[in-house]
Scaffold this motif. Structure first.
Motif, PDB file in Angstrom:
ATOM      1  N   ALA A 161      -2.759 -13.135  -4.381  1.00  0.00           N
ATOM      2  CA  ALA A 161      -3.159 -12.091  -5.331  1.00  0.00           C
ATOM      3  C   ALA A 161      -3.977 -11.022  -4.633  1.00  0.00           C
ATOM      4  CB  ALA A 161      -3.953 -12.710  -6.466  1.00  0.00           C
ATOM      5  N   LEU A 162      -4.888 -11.450  -3.766  1.00  0.00           N
ATOM      6  CA  LEU A 162      -5.713 -10.482  -3.040  1.00  0.00           C
ATOM      7  C   LEU A 162      -4.853  -9.647  -2.103  1.00  0.00           C
ATOM      8  CD1 LEU A 162      -8.905 -12.559  -2.209  1.00  0.00           C
ATOM      9  CD2 LEU A 162      -8.756 -10.526  -3.662  1.00  0.00           C
ATOM     10  N   ALA A 163      -3.872 -10.333  -1.473  1.00  0.00           N
ATOM     11  CA  ALA A 163      -3.004  -9.635  -0.522  1.00  0.00           C
ATOM     12  C   ALA A 163      -2.187  -8.574  -1.234  1.00  0.00           C
ATOM     13  CB  ALA A 163      -2.097 -10.635   0.180  1.00  0.00           C
ATOM     14  N   LYS A 164      -1.835  -8.851  -2.527  1.00  0.00           N
ATOM     15  CA  LYS A 164      -1.069  -7.868  -3.295  1.00  0.00           C
ATOM     16  C   LYS A 164      -1.909  -6.633  -3.597  1.00  0.00           C
ATOM     17  CE  LYS A 164       0.274 -10.198  -6.882  1.00  0.00           C
ATOM     18  NZ  LYS A 164       0.906 -10.660  -8.111  1.00  0.00           N
ATOM     19  N   GLY A 165      -3.205  -6.729  -3.312  1.00  0.00           N
ATOM     20  CA  GLY A 165      -4.077  -5.574  -3.518  1.00  0.00           C
ATOM     21  C   GLY A 165      -4.734  -5.549  -4.888  1.00  0.00           C
ATOM     22  N   LEU A 166      -4.736  -6.695  -5.600  1.00  0.00           N
ATOM     23  CA  LEU A 166      -5.432  -6.728  -6.886  1.00  0.00           C
ATOM     24  C   LEU A 166      -6.933  -6.649  -6.639  1.00  0.00           C
ATOM     25  CD1 LEU A 166      -3.533  -9.501  -8.857  1.00  0.00           C
ATOM     26  CD2 LEU A 166      -3.575  -7.058  -9.339  1.00  0.00           C
ATOM     27  N   PRO A 167      -7.658  -5.995  -7.565  1.00  0.00           N
ATOM     28  CA  PRO A 167      -9.106  -5.937  -7.366  1.00  0.00           C
ATOM     29  C   PRO A 167      -9.723  -7.330  -7.454  1.00  0.00           C
ATOM     30  CG  PRO A 167      -8.466  -4.922  -9.466  1.00  0.00           C
ATOM     31  CD  PRO A 167      -7.201  -5.244  -8.736  1.00  0.00           C
ATOM     32  N   ARG A 168     -10.782  -7.530  -6.704  1.00  0.00           N
ATOM     33  CA  ARG A 168     -11.425  -8.838  -6.611  1.00  0.00           C
ATOM     34  C   ARG A 168     -11.826  -9.385  -7.989  1.00  0.00           C
ATOM     35  NH1 ARG A 168     -12.479 -12.450  -2.135  1.00  0.00           N
ATOM     36  NH2 ARG A 168     -12.463 -14.171  -3.601  1.00  0.00           N
ATOM     37  N   ALA A 169     -12.390  -8.510  -8.790  1.00  0.00           N
ATOM     38  CA  ALA A 169     -12.883  -8.952 -10.102  1.00  0.00           C
ATOM     39  C   ALA A 169     -11.741  -9.519 -10.934  1.00  0.00           C
ATOM     40  CB  ALA A 169     -13.534  -7.782 -10.831  1.00  0.00           C
ATOM     41  N   ARG A 170     -10.599  -8.823 -10.926  1.00  0.00           N
ATOM     42  CA  ARG A 170      -9.471  -9.263 -11.724  1.00  0.00           C
ATOM     43  C   ARG A 170      -8.944 -10.599 -11.227  1.00  0.00           C
ATOM     44  NH1 ARG A 170      -5.792  -7.404 -15.382  1.00  0.00           N
ATOM     45  NH2 ARG A 170      -3.704  -8.261 -15.092  1.00  0.00           N
TER      46      ARG A 170
END
Lengths: 547, 307
Positions: B209-218
């Motif tokens: 999810a992080l690699a996909k560029g989603l914001p950390r909070a989400r």
């Protein structure tokens, strides 16, 4: 990551703020509403009475509290002296100590306005005695002729009548009572709540009456929420002399004695008469001297199962005397009870006063702690029956476990023998009663007696007369029975000394060892004054003044 | 899904009968309530016999149970010994305890999960260690100590609150008892959440999810938290039942006349209708809470499906 935590903290803070706001709002509203209506009202501790509040169905202090405020019988026990004085009765006359002519004062009314008549008493007593009404204090009427027809001794028998033949209404405010035996002090028993008069409403609309009892006492019940509170106000129609010196009483039910104590300290409660045992040590200091400790008409004794062979012999009697001398009463009452009990020297109670038959020196050396003599007596008698004794009591109330351990240690130290005495704790009171009733006990057991009325008769007859209702030791002695019968037939003055003669014989035989006299305790707030307890340890509410 | 729920509901019937019978036997075995009504004197046999027949105490145990159960199904829960219908007691006690339990659960959820997430994401840092220490302290101090202390300090010493809650028990007065009641479970919720979060924080799907560029909070809230809450929800579900029944100590300290207190009174006065009646309702609460927890799993984790 940082963002997230900031969000969560924000949410957290917001919640804390809303909670705090709600808290302030709730607290403020509650406090404001209560303050206005409480002027002149005494707020007192209460726990829910065990049974519905019928006069003949109430046998514990919490229900007794309410009855004392809302009812007046023929007589009332003076809250200071304990003497029975006429209340509704104008006169109670007898020539033969068995037939009594009772005349009522005029002008007494129930708080609903109906008059208190001879019929109010007779109907109430018949109701209380009838077995199918299941009143726990029925036995108070057992001396009235015809009681057995309403309340047969046999468990399965049906009552033969609904009215006792010994009660006859002779006019609007006079009636005759015939007893089934001579009983000179009988008029003095009539101050007990079970003998209260009842209004017509009690019989016509029983359910409604139970929801809001109507009586003829100094207070009337305004509202009663079971398990929560009862509010009483001054009964304007009250004809007695002791008119309330306050505007009313609010009885508040508490879940726990300690909570009540905390509330008393915080000033939200005015009269608290059930101090928790753990607080007795500090109560006087905590409450700045607003603390009461006075005799209560309760005696604790240790009884022996005389229905068992090994306890019936002369030698066993000597062992009992030895055991009595092996108990350090002074130490127990000071260390465990912090002076709220006093070492006993007879089988009555200080509330009787000397003229009523209280004689603290009667037991003499037998009730004094003397380990050397105790050891000698027990060894001379061939030691304890079976080599050891046990001490049985319920341990759910009254710090019984602590004193039992102390007494057993005291006996063991006296005899230089570990295990000579062991404690046998019974978890609940009702289980303990079941064992006593079934005559299952093999050794010493606790017997407590709370008086029904402040007469020496009540400390002797129910306990030591052959086959009497609370003769748990199974004691029987012809001389004692004869003296008690004579006392009941004698005039009131002579009766006391006859009872004392009987008591002397009982103390020689020692079916029960006197332990200590129990006191009543109470604490009160600085908002009230003139708080005292009557001989039954119930606060005298009519005297309390609110500042 | 529907069939699963029906099957679960049917399973409740034997559990219900078993538990109520056990409780009935236990209350019955404690002793004779009639004896206790007579104070320090021997009961008069005739009156005692009348009372026993009134409460069916003179019949064999199995018959007493059947008579009692028969009454329950007609909505008649019997009377407490002071003549008050048990249903009235329930109508008063359950709302109060429910309010108290809800306050406690809300506090647990908000503070417990927040602390759990924060410490789980910061494992081994000073904040994490200090919160861990705190939870240990809270777990080791018994409720009656915290309760009595809080009551004395806030109620008597500072006079901020009334030490005893009034019979109506409004929410404002229940806040402090709610906090005291919540503390223990709060510590557990914090530790459970922390363990779960720190374990899942290194999971593959979080990295993806992080690699996909989603914001950390989400990622933390939608992905990480959702998966990590399963053990916490299980705990909270059983806790609701526990709070309803187990608030006895807190209720007695703060004079709250709720379920715990009524149960205690029923036991002390050996009044089987009160005890069995309340426990019967509590059993239903427990069973339903468990069912709801099981259904929540599917909401939290799409991989779990009930056929």
């Amino acid at each position: 990551m940082r963002g997230a935590t900031r969000v969560t903290w924000a949410v957290g803070c917001a919640t804390v703020v809303t909670l705090a706001a709600a808290g302030c709002g709730g607290g403020g509203a509650g406090g404001g509403a209560a303050a206005g209506s409480d002027a002149g009202i005494v707020r007192a501790f209460w726990t829910d009475p065990q049974n519905p509040l019928e006069p003949a169905n109430t046998n514990e202090v919490q229900g007794g509290k309410v009855l004392e405020m809302t009812f007046r019988g023929l007589k009332r026990y003076n809250p200071r002296t304990g003497k029975a004085e006429n209340a509704v009765a104008k006169s109670i006359k007898t020539d033969d100590q068995q037939n009594f002519d009772i005349t009522l004062k005029k002008g007494w009314k129930f708080s609903d306005g109906s008059p208190v008549t001879a019929k109010s008493f007779v109907d109430a007593w018949n109701y209380g005695a009838l077995v199918t009404n299941k009143q726990v204090s029925s036995y108070f009427f057992e001396y009235i002729d015809g009681y057995d027809d309403l309340h047969p001794e046999n468990e399965s028998a049906k009552p033969k009548a609904k009215k006792m033949s010994g009660l006859k209404v002779t006019g609007k405010d006079s009636f005759k009572v015939k007893l089934n035996q001579k009983f000179s002090q009988w008029p003095d028993t009539l101050g007990y709540a079970a003998f209260s008069p009842l209004p017509a409403k009690f019989f016509n609309n029983h359910a409604a009456w139970l929801k809001k009892p109507v009586g003829n006492g100094p207070y009337q019940i305004d509202s009663y929420t079971k398990g929560q509170s009862m509010r009483l106000s001054v009964n304007k129609k009250y004809a007695g002399p002791d008119k309330p010196k306050n505007k009313g009483v609010e009885l508040k039910v508490y879940t726990d004695q300690n909570t009540g104590y905390t509330d008393l300290q915080a000033g939200n409660l005015d009269v608290f008469d059930e101090l928790p045992a753990g607080q007795l040590k500090n109560a006087e200091r905590d409450l700045g001297g607003r603390y009461i400790n006075q005799p209560a008409g309760i005696l604790q004794t240790l009884s022996f199962p005389l229905y068992r062979k090994e306890w019936q012999t002369e030698k066993a009697k000597q062992v009992r005397v030895g055991l009595s001398m092996a108990i350090n009463r002074k130490q127990v009452t000071e260390k465990i009870y912090h002076g709220t009990r006093k070492p006993a020297g007879d089988l009555t109670s200080p509330v009787l006063t000397k003229s009523g038959g209280y004689e603290p020196g009667m037991c003499g050396e037998v009730c004094k702690y003397d380990p050397k003599e105790a050891k000698k007596l027990i060894e001379d008698a061939g030691g304890l029956p079976g080599g050891k004794v046990t001490l049985t009591s319920n341990v759910d109330t009254g710090s019984h476990r602590q004193w039992m351990d102390a007494v057993c240690n005291s006996i063991n130290n006296t005899l230089d023998k570990n295990g000579a005495c062991t404690v046998n704790p019974v978890p609940t009171f009702s289980e303990f009663r079941k064992d006593i009733a079934g005559k299952k006990l093999k050794s010493m057991f606790r017997t407590g007696w709370q008086m029904d009325y402040p007469l020496i008769q009540n400390f002797m007859q129910p306990l030591y007369y052959t086959d009497a209702s609370s003769n748990d030791a199974g004691y029987s002695d012809k001389r004692v029975d004869k003296l008690i019968d004579e006392a009941n037939a004698a005039g009131e003055k002579a009766a006391v000394s006859k009872f004392q003669k009987a008591e002397e014989i009982v103390l020689k035989d020692l079916p029960a060892i006197p332990l200590w006299y129990q006191d009543g305790n109470a604490g009160y707030s600085d908002r009230v004054s003139d708080v005292r307890l009557n001989p039954f340890s119930v606060p005298v509410f009519t005297d309390i003044r609110v500042k | 899904m529907g069939r699963y729920v029906i099957r679960r509901l049917l399973q409740m019937v034997p559990v219900f009968i078993g538990t109520t019978f056990l409780i009935f036997v236990m209350v019955y075995a404690v002793g004779d309530p009639v004896n206790a009504m007579f104070g320090d004197r021997a009961p008069d046999p005739a009156t005692a016999a009348q009372l026993r027949s009134q409460f069916h105490l003179d019949k064999p145990l199995w018959l007493q149970y059947l008579l009692y159960m028969g009454d329950i199904f007609t909505g008649e829960f019997g009377n407490a010994f002071n003549g008050q219908p048990v249903t009235e007691l329930m109508a008063r006690a359950f709302p109060v305890t429910l309010r108290l339990a809800l306050i406690a659960v809300v506090i647990e959820i908000i503070i417990g999960i927040a602390l759990g997430v924060v410490t789980g994401l910061r494992r081994g840092r000073p904040l994490d260690s200090s919160v861990l220490m705190l939870t240990l302290v809270v777990i080791s101090v018994p409720t009656f100590v915290t309760g009595t202390l809080a009551q004395y300090v806030l109620g008597v010493k500072w006079g901020w609150i009334a030490p005893a809650v009034s019979p109506e028990a409004p929410v404002g007065q229940l806040l402090l008892p709610g906090v005291v009641l919540a503390l223990l479970s709060l510590a557990y919720v914090t530790r459970l959440t922390r363990a779960s979060i720190s374990e899942n924080a290194r999971a593959d799907y979080v990295r993806t999810a992080l690699a996909k560029g989603l914001p950390r909070a989400r990622v933390n809230v939608r992905h990480l938290l959702r998966n990590s809450l399963i053990p916490v929800v299980t705990f909270l579900g059983t806790d609701v039942g526990n709070l309803m029944a187990g608030a006895l100590v807190t209720e007695r300290i703060f004079n709250i006349q709720g379920v715990g207190f009524q149960l205690w009174q029923g036991i002390v006065r050996q009044n089987s209708p009160t005890v069995v009646g309340f426990v019967t309702v509590l059993v239903i609460v427990f069973l339903l809470a468990n069912l709801i927890v099981d259904l929540l799993y599917a909401v939290l984790d799409p991989r779990i499906r009930y056929a």
